[in-house]
Design a protein around this motif. Structure first.
Motif, PDB file in Angstrom:
ATOM      1  N   LEU A  80       0.848  -1.187   0.000  1.00 11.74           N
ATOM      2  CA  LEU A  80       0.000   0.000   0.000  1.00 11.74           C
ATOM      3  C   LEU A  80       0.888   1.243   0.000  1.00 11.74           C
ATOM      4  CD1 LEU A  80      -2.823  -0.885   2.574  1.00 11.74           C
ATOM      5  CD2 LEU A  80      -3.141  -0.431   0.136  1.00 11.74           C
ATOM      6  N   LEU A  81       0.568   2.186  -0.874  1.00 14.42           N
ATOM      7  CA  LEU A  81       1.362   3.398  -1.001  1.00 14.42           C
ATOM      8  C   LEU A  81       0.508   4.618  -0.710  1.00 14.42           C
ATOM      9  CD1 LEU A  81       3.096   2.441  -4.381  1.00 14.42           C
ATOM     10  CD2 LEU A  81       4.094   2.235  -2.097  1.00 14.42           C
ATOM     11  N   ALA A  82       1.163   5.702  -0.282  1.00 13.46           N
ATOM     12  CA  ALA A  82       0.506   6.993  -0.055  1.00 13.46           C
ATOM     13  C   ALA A  82      -0.717   6.847   0.837  1.00 13.46           C
ATOM     14  CB  ALA A  82       0.123   7.647  -1.389  1.00 13.46           C
ATOM     15  N   ASP A  83      -0.515   6.183   1.980  1.00 15.35           N
ATOM     16  CA  ASP A  83      -1.570   6.038   2.975  1.00 15.35           C
ATOM     17  C   ASP A  83      -2.807   5.338   2.395  1.00 15.35           C
ATOM     18  OD1 ASP A  83      -2.565   6.253   5.536  1.00 15.35           O
ATOM     19  OD2 ASP A  83      -3.546   8.189   5.138  1.00 15.35           O
ATOM     20  N   GLY A  84      -2.564   4.320   1.585  1.00 15.03           N
ATOM     21  CA  GLY A  84      -3.659   3.506   1.065  1.00 15.03           C
ATOM     22  C   GLY A  84      -4.308   4.010  -0.193  1.00 15.03           C
ATOM     23  N   LYS A  85      -3.764   5.053  -0.812  1.00 17.44           N
ATOM     24  CA  LYS A  85      -4.357   5.563  -2.045  1.00 17.44           C
ATOM     25  C   LYS A  85      -3.990   4.717  -3.266  1.00 17.44           C
ATOM     26  CE  LYS A  85      -4.444  10.383  -0.485  1.00 17.44           C
ATOM     27  NZ  LYS A  85      -3.944  11.769  -0.739  1.00 17.44           N
ATOM     28  N   PHE A  86      -2.864   4.014  -3.184  1.00 13.66           N
ATOM     29  CA  PHE A  86      -2.396   3.181  -4.290  1.00 13.66           C
ATOM     30  C   PHE A  86      -2.083   1.790  -3.757  1.00 13.66           C
ATOM     31  CE2 PHE A  86      -1.096   7.532  -5.103  1.00 13.66           C
ATOM     32  CZ  PHE A  86      -1.535   7.769  -6.408  1.00 13.66           C
ATOM     33  N   LEU A  87      -2.225   0.790  -4.636  1.00 14.85           N
ATOM     34  CA  LEU A  87      -1.849  -0.580  -4.297  1.00 14.85           C
ATOM     35  C   LEU A  87      -0.968  -1.127  -5.414  1.00 14.85           C
ATOM     36  CD1 LEU A  87      -2.072  -3.113  -2.511  1.00 14.85           C
ATOM     37  CD2 LEU A  87      -4.079  -3.769  -3.867  1.00 14.85           C
ATOM     38  N   LEU A  88       0.188  -1.670  -5.030  1.00 19.15           N
ATOM     39  CA  LEU A  88       1.116  -2.284  -5.974  1.00 19.15           C
ATOM     40  C   LEU A  88       1.262  -3.754  -5.598  1.00 19.15           C
ATOM     41  CD1 LEU A  88       3.254  -2.094  -8.259  1.00 19.15           C
ATOM     42  CD2 LEU A  88       4.936  -1.513  -6.481  1.00 19.15           C
ATOM     43  N   THR A  89       1.004  -4.643  -6.571  1.00 21.14           N
ATOM     44  CA  THR A  89       1.152  -6.074  -6.332  1.00 21.14           C
ATOM     45  C   THR A  89       2.053  -6.688  -7.393  1.00 21.14           C
ATOM     46  OG1 THR A  89      -0.785  -6.724  -7.653  1.00 21.14           O
ATOM     47  CG2 THR A  89      -1.156  -6.216  -5.333  1.00 21.14           C
ATOM     48  N   ASN A  90       2.766  -7.726  -6.993  1.00 23.68           N
ATOM     49  CA  ASN A  90       3.597  -8.481  -7.926  1.00 23.68           C
ATOM     50  C   ASN A  90       3.413  -9.963  -7.608  1.00 23.68           C
ATOM     51  OD1 ASN A  90       5.502  -8.916  -9.985  1.00 23.68           O
ATOM     52  ND2 ASN A  90       7.155  -9.097  -8.490  1.00 23.68           N
ATOM     53  N   GLU A  91       2.993 -10.746  -8.607  1.00 25.88           N
ATOM     54  CA  GLU A  91       2.731 -12.169  -8.408  1.00 25.88           C
ATOM     55  C   GLU A  91       3.528 -13.007  -9.399  1.00 25.88           C
ATOM     56  OE1 GLU A  91      -1.327 -13.361  -8.293  1.00 25.88           O
ATOM     57  OE2 GLU A  91      -1.938 -11.803  -6.870  1.00 25.88           O
ATOM     58  N   LEU A  92       4.155 -14.055  -8.888  1.00 30.68           N
ATOM     59  CA  LEU A  92       4.816 -15.068  -9.703  1.00 30.68           C
ATOM     60  C   LEU A  92       3.963 -16.337  -9.658  1.00 30.68           C
ATOM     61  CD1 LEU A  92       8.443 -14.606  -8.307  1.00 30.68           C
ATOM     62  CD2 LEU A  92       7.686 -13.910 -10.579  1.00 30.68           C
ATOM     63  N   TYR A  93       3.815 -17.025 -10.790  1.00 29.42           N
ATOM     64  CA  TYR A  93       3.025 -18.255 -10.795  1.00 29.42           C
ATOM     65  C   TYR A  93       3.688 -19.303 -11.683  1.00 29.42           C
ATOM     66  CZ  TYR A  93       1.347 -17.062 -15.482  1.00 29.42           C
ATOM     67  OH  TYR A  93       1.287 -16.770 -16.819  1.00 29.42           O
ATOM     68  N   TYR A  94       3.403 -20.551 -11.383  1.00 29.91           N
ATOM     69  CA  TYR A  94       3.839 -21.683 -12.210  1.00 29.91           C
ATOM     70  C   TYR A  94       2.693 -22.699 -12.224  1.00 29.91           C
ATOM     71  CZ  TYR A  94       7.113 -24.797 -14.565  1.00 29.91           C
ATOM     72  OH  TYR A  94       7.747 -25.578 -15.507  1.00 29.91           O
ATOM     73  N   LYS A  95       2.337 -23.151 -13.421  1.00 30.91           N
ATOM     74  CA  LYS A  95       1.220 -24.082 -13.580  1.00 30.91           C
ATOM     75  C   LYS A  95       1.678 -25.314 -14.357  1.00 30.91           C
ATOM     76  CE  LYS A  95      -2.785 -22.420 -14.811  1.00 30.91           C
ATOM     77  NZ  LYS A  95      -3.862 -21.870 -15.674  1.00 30.91           N
ATOM     78  N   TRP A  96       1.364 -26.519 -13.805  1.00 31.72           N
ATOM     79  CA  TRP A  96       1.599 -27.781 -14.486  1.00 31.72           C
ATOM     80  C   TRP A  96       0.255 -28.324 -14.965  1.00 31.72           C
ATOM     81  CZ3 TRP A  96       3.136 -26.379  -9.666  1.00 31.72           C
ATOM     82  CH2 TRP A  96       4.502 -26.298  -9.402  1.00 31.72           C
ATOM     83  N   MET A  97       0.172 -28.809 -16.194  1.00 34.32           N
ATOM     84  CA  MET A  97      -1.080 -29.330 -16.741  1.00 34.32           C
ATOM     85  C   MET A  97      -0.850 -30.716 -17.346  1.00 34.32           C
ATOM     86  SD  MET A  97      -2.484 -25.801 -18.486  1.00 34.32           S
ATOM     87  CE  MET A  97      -0.830 -25.193 -18.833  1.00 34.32           C
ATOM     88  N   HIS A  98      -1.792 -31.613 -17.094  1.00 34.53           N
ATOM     89  CA  HIS A  98      -1.687 -32.986 -17.569  1.00 34.53           C
ATOM     90  C   HIS A  98      -2.957 -33.363 -18.348  1.00 34.53           C
ATOM     91  CE1 HIS A  98       1.720 -33.462 -14.786  1.00 34.53           C
ATOM     92  NE2 HIS A  98       0.970 -32.798 -13.912  1.00 34.53           N
ATOM     93  N   ASN A  99      -2.806 -34.350 -19.253  1.00 33.51           N
ATOM     94  CA  ASN A  99      -3.920 -34.808 -20.095  1.00 33.51           C
ATOM     95  C   ASN A  99      -4.531 -33.673 -20.907  1.00 33.51           C
ATOM     96  OD1 ASN A  99      -3.679 -37.500 -19.251  1.00 33.51           O
ATOM     97  ND2 ASN A  99      -5.047 -37.164 -17.516  1.00 33.51           N
ATOM     98  N   GLN A 100      -3.685 -32.801 -21.420  1.00 32.91           N
ATOM     99  CA  GLN A 100      -4.152 -31.757 -22.322  1.00 32.91           C
ATOM    100  C   GLN A 100      -4.552 -32.388 -23.656  1.00 32.91           C
ATOM    101  OE1 GLN A 100      -4.214 -28.208 -21.006  1.00 32.91           O
ATOM    102  NE2 GLN A 100      -4.405 -29.885 -19.562  1.00 32.91           N
ATOM    103  N   ILE A 101      -5.582 -31.821 -24.313  1.00 38.73           N
ATOM    104  CA  ILE A 101      -6.180 -32.450 -25.488  1.00 38.73           C
ATOM    105  C   ILE A 101      -5.902 -31.640 -26.739  1.00 38.73           C
ATOM    106  CG2 ILE A 101      -8.371 -33.111 -26.568  1.00 38.73           C
ATOM    107  CD1 ILE A 101      -9.410 -33.843 -23.843  1.00 38.73           C
ATOM    108  N   ASP A 102      -5.516 -32.340 -27.783  1.00 36.59           N
ATOM    109  CA  ASP A 102      -5.421 -31.761 -29.121  1.00 36.59           C
ATOM    110  C   ASP A 102      -5.940 -32.808 -30.102  1.00 36.59           C
ATOM    111  OD1 ASP A 102      -4.776 -30.173 -31.355  1.00 36.59           O
ATOM    112  OD2 ASP A 102      -2.990 -29.387 -30.357  1.00 36.59           O
ATOM    113  N   PHE A 103      -5.941 -32.483 -31.411  1.00 34.99           N
ATOM    114  CA  PHE A 103      -6.456 -33.400 -32.419  1.00 34.99           C
ATOM    115  C   PHE A 103      -5.356 -33.832 -33.372  1.00 34.99           C
ATOM    116  CE2 PHE A 103     -10.461 -31.638 -31.053  1.00 34.99           C
ATOM    117  CZ  PHE A 103     -11.319 -32.726 -31.160  1.00 34.99           C
ATOM    118  N   ARG A 104      -5.480 -35.060 -33.838  1.00 35.22           N
ATOM    119  CA  ARG A 104      -4.592 -35.511 -34.891  1.00 35.22           C
ATOM    120  C   ARG A 104      -4.952 -34.787 -36.188  1.00 35.22           C
ATOM    121  NH1 ARG A 104      -4.042 -40.556 -34.677  1.00 35.22           N
ATOM    122  NH2 ARG A 104      -5.415 -41.109 -32.927  1.00 35.22           N
ATOM    123  N   ASP A 105      -4.007 -34.696 -37.104  1.00 30.32           N
ATOM    124  CA  ASP A 105      -4.230 -34.026 -38.371  1.00 30.32           C
ATOM    125  C   ASP A 105      -5.382 -34.691 -39.125  1.00 30.32           C
ATOM    126  OD1 ASP A 105      -2.157 -32.309 -37.855  1.00 30.32           O
ATOM    127  OD2 ASP A 105      -0.668 -33.497 -38.965  1.00 30.32           O
TER     128      ASP A 105
END
Length: 779
Positions: A547-572
């Protein structure tokens, strides 16, 4: 014997609930009830109910309910919410539980109309939940829009971690997930296709919507069934004081909403409708050219929405509500001896019963029905063709909210849904019935889930939200079950600096079968069965908030990592439309996505807005295991919506008492796509026909040009004798950037020999600079 994960989780939940100290040593009572908006915007989640003299307070939950333990005696209670006047009431608390509800009037200050979030920055800072954005229809109406058509989903695309599928698309690609991996809820009922006009507009009429909550990670345990995000849309309730009309007249559509009391302080209603009128002009143009033999008729196209909501307060402890939605798109074309029709749309109905079982226990039971269907029909001379696919659900769920002393807010419940699928239902007939062809597949499935979660303030510095979801799915003689753990925590380093972290496991049992880069109305939903396993994901995130300037502004920074399994696509060469064994064309792989999201926002004052930036990577891998075909030689490749840089800048400025200026700038790295590196000629054995065969490199190894656009708007509030009205001017793509929609190759032939000698790449762009004006009213 080692205890299981489920046993450990339940043991931790038991000890955390039973080990909490009492809040007061003296005699205490409790007040609880609703906090609503008097202007018809419904309940107010995140409103603060407090007794300043004691330093005690509580926030309303997602349904607008609160409970507040207080010492026996007389107290002055204050209720606050951004954009509304503070309500103050003197009450006397006894040892018995009391129901005290509040209705807040809109703030008279015009500055409060430029509001970005429903919650204050301090409330967002103090929340244990991370990766959440809250959007109100008031905010979306202030921002410039394509053709002046306000779109809540497009506004969500301006948040970090959320990408569009391309120019004008209302699809959401959240943290590396596809558009089918978003759970879209309208008053707790699923909406399967949230788009109109082939994805250019969403199905949510802003006049009928109260707010939208977007969860990008750290999902609470009550949500399940999709991998990447939850879009929780709440329709607003009718005005409890008077009947009012709200609407607007735009370049391509008009909308009208009526709401008000049926029985004052007991029952309210809301009915809302919206319709485009492309077809009014195209039909007139076609009539004027009926006698022109060289004229090609213009197809008809229009869509409409109907929303309804009824609320009935049976008593101080019971309330019934009904929500409904019906929307359709129609595309028709007629010419001599030929006609074609294409329509698609959603339907939804949900009946909810909210009951206060005790001063600190609430139960909400919802019976819902929802469906999505598309139909393609053609008539050519004596032949008729009709193709239909649809999904229909009937669901029942019960959610319990238990508010306890000691900083605990417990949610638990169960749900069950019966799914019915019709995939590629084909009817082809001749007029004399001498030729008749039918095809298609029907499937049934059952989905169920149990969950429990606790939002617990361990001490003033540390709060945690943890839970567990057990989900299952049964179809085609195969049953899948699994545990989905959820955890998030906040540690306050100081009054203006905090750390947050989260982890969530998700399972998805219903899949969107699509072989295009963007979602289309013809995509079909397909269940998990003995051949198709559920998709799974795990996501971890770590963030810091300041919180900046007595709560007038908010600054956030987030890091994420996602693993996915059994994702679907189509054969040609896979065929989605008439294929009774569609699962045989599926390919299964895995995915990963990771990135960094920076967000800076300001919500009070003459100038408000936000800046969001995302740096991210998204990949898939199909390595041909289990005898399947591979993709890209089994190597990792970027998805079409892998976008390295994504920037959005949104500003809203109150220039004068009745004039507000708005602007939005977006920049994104170009979408990944595949192009041929070379071509070689191929001639048949007889030497008569020459074909040119393309040679492709790795999948998605090329990038389109970067996407960027500036939208400008002006809201001019008028001064009618009755009610409110304004003119909203918008300029979409103000500097006329020709952004790429897709790229194709034009064949260049030798003029003498009439054989191809080269190919030239050409870019197709959709929208140039587009000005628009909309008249909005409320009386």
């Amino acid at each position: 014997m080692r205890p299981s994960f489920l046993q450990l989780t339940l043991l931790l939940l038991f000890f955390s609930l039973t080990a909490s100290p009492p809040l007061f040593a003296q005699q205490t009572g409790k007040i609880s009830g609703y906090v609503r908006a008097a202007d018809g915007n419904g309940v107010l989640p995140g409103a603060t109910v407090a007794v300043p003299a004691l330093g005690l307070g509580a926030n309303t939950d997602s349904k607008g309910f609160y409970t507040l333990p207080l010492p026996v005696g007389s107290h002055t209670v204050q209720v606050t919410f951004v954009g509304y006047q503070t309500a103050t009431r003197s009450i006397r608390v006894t040892e018995n539980s009391q129901t005290v509800s509040f209705s807040l009037e809109p703030a008279s200050s015009q500055l409060q109309e430029v509001v970005v979030e429903a919650n204050t920055l301090k409330q967002k800072f103090n929340s244990t939940q991370m990766s959440v954005d809250v959007l109100t229809s008031r905010e979306a109406k202030l921002l410039p829009a394509l053709f002046g058509e306000v779109d809540l989903i497009k506004t969500l695309q301006l948040k970090p971690g959320v990408q569009s599928g391309g120019e004008g698309s209302s699809g959401l690609y959240v943290r590396g997930g596809g558009p089918d991996q978003n759970l879209v809820l309208l008053d707790d009922a699923i909406i399967y296709n949230a788009s109109h006009l082939f994805g250019f507009f969403s199905v949510f009429n802003p006049d009928a919507v109260h707010q939208v909550e977007l969860y990008k990670g750290g999902f609470p345990a009550q949500f399940g069934g999709k991998l990447s995000s939850v879009v929780d849309v709440t329709q607003r309730e009718g005005n409890n004081e008077k009947i009012q009309a709200t609407g607007g007249l735009g370049l391509i559509s008009s909308r009208l909403t009526l709401d008000g009391p049926i029985v004052k302080d007991k029952a309210t209603f809301l009915v809302s409708g919206r319709r485009t009128y492309f077809d009014v002009f195209t039909r007139q143009i076609n009539r004027l050219n009926e006698d022109n033999k060289d004229y090609s008729p213009i197809p008809d196209y229009y869509f409409y929405d109907l929303n309804a909501k009824l609320n009935y307060r049976l008593s101080n402890t019971d309330e019934l509500s009904f929500s409904g939605y019906f929307g359709r798109d129609f595309f028709t074309f007629k010419d001599a001896g030929f006609s074609a029709g294409f329509n698609w749309g959603n339907k939804m109905g949900a009946l909810s019963w909210r009951r206060k079982l005790s001063p600190n226990l609430f139960a909400t039971t919802t019976l819902s029905g929802t469906g999505y269907q598309y139909t393609i029909s053609n008539n050519i001379d004596v032949f008729t063709f009709k193709l239909t696919s649809e999904i229909n659900d009937v669901g029942l769920k019960t959610d319990f909210d238990l508010l306890l002393d000691g900083g605990h807010s417990v949610k638990f419940g169960a749900m069950g849904t019966r799914h019915q699928f019709t995939i590629g239902n084909l009817n082809f007939n001749s007029q004399d019935n001498s030729l008749a062809i039918e095809a298609g597949s029907d499937y049934e499935a059952t989905e169920f889930g149990l969950y429990a979660g606790d939002d617990f303030e361990v001490n003033p510095q540390l709060s945690v939200n943890y839970g567990l979801r057990f989900s299952g799915f049964s179809s085609g003689g195969k049953t899948y079950t699994g545990l989905e753990p959820r955890f998030s925590a906040k540690y306050k380093l100081s009054e203006s600096l905090s750390l947050k972290g989260s982890y969530a496991g998700m399972r998805q049992y219903i899949h969107l079968a699509t072989n295009s880069g963007a979602t289309l109305p013809t995509d079909v939903w397909y269940p998990s069965n003995q051949f198709v396993a559920p998709q799974r994901s795990q996501q971890a995130a770590l963030g810091i908030s300041k919180l900046l300037a007595d709560g007038k502004f908010l600054l956030t920074n987030e890091l994420y990592y996602k693993w996915m399994h059994n994702q679907i696509d189509f054969r040609d060469g896979a065929n989605l439309f008439v294929n009774d064994n569609l699962e045989q064309d599926f390919l299964f792989g895995k995915g990963r996505s990771y990135g960094n999201e920076i967000y800076f926002e300001k919500i009070k004052g003459r100038t408000t807005g936000w800046i969001g930036y995302t740096l991210s990577w998204t990949f898939r891998k199909f390595d041909g295991r289990n005898g399947q075909e591979d993709i890209n030689d089994g190597n990792w490749f970027p998805t079409r919506y892998d976008r390295r840089h994504d920037l959005s800048i949104v500003l809203l400025h109150k220039l004068k008492e009745r004039i507000s200026l708005t602007g939005a700038f977006v920049y994104g790295s170009g979408n990944a796509f595949s192009l041929p590196l070379a071509r070689f000629p191929f001639q048949d054995v007889e030497g008569r026909d020459l074909e040119v065969v393309p040679v492709y490199s790795d999948r998605n190894s090329f990038r389109m040009a970067a996407y960027h656009r500036l939208d400008l708007g002006l809201v001019w509030k008028l001064q009618p004798k009755r009610g409110e009205s304004d003119l909203t001017f918008s300029v979409y793509n103000a500097y006329n950037r020709r952004n790429p929609y897709f790229v194709y190759f034009d064949e260049v032939e030798d003029e003498q020999q009439q054989v191809p000698v080269s190919f030239k790449a050409k870019q197709v762009s959709l929208f140039p600079v587009i000005p628009s004006v909309t008249y909005n009213f409320k009386f």
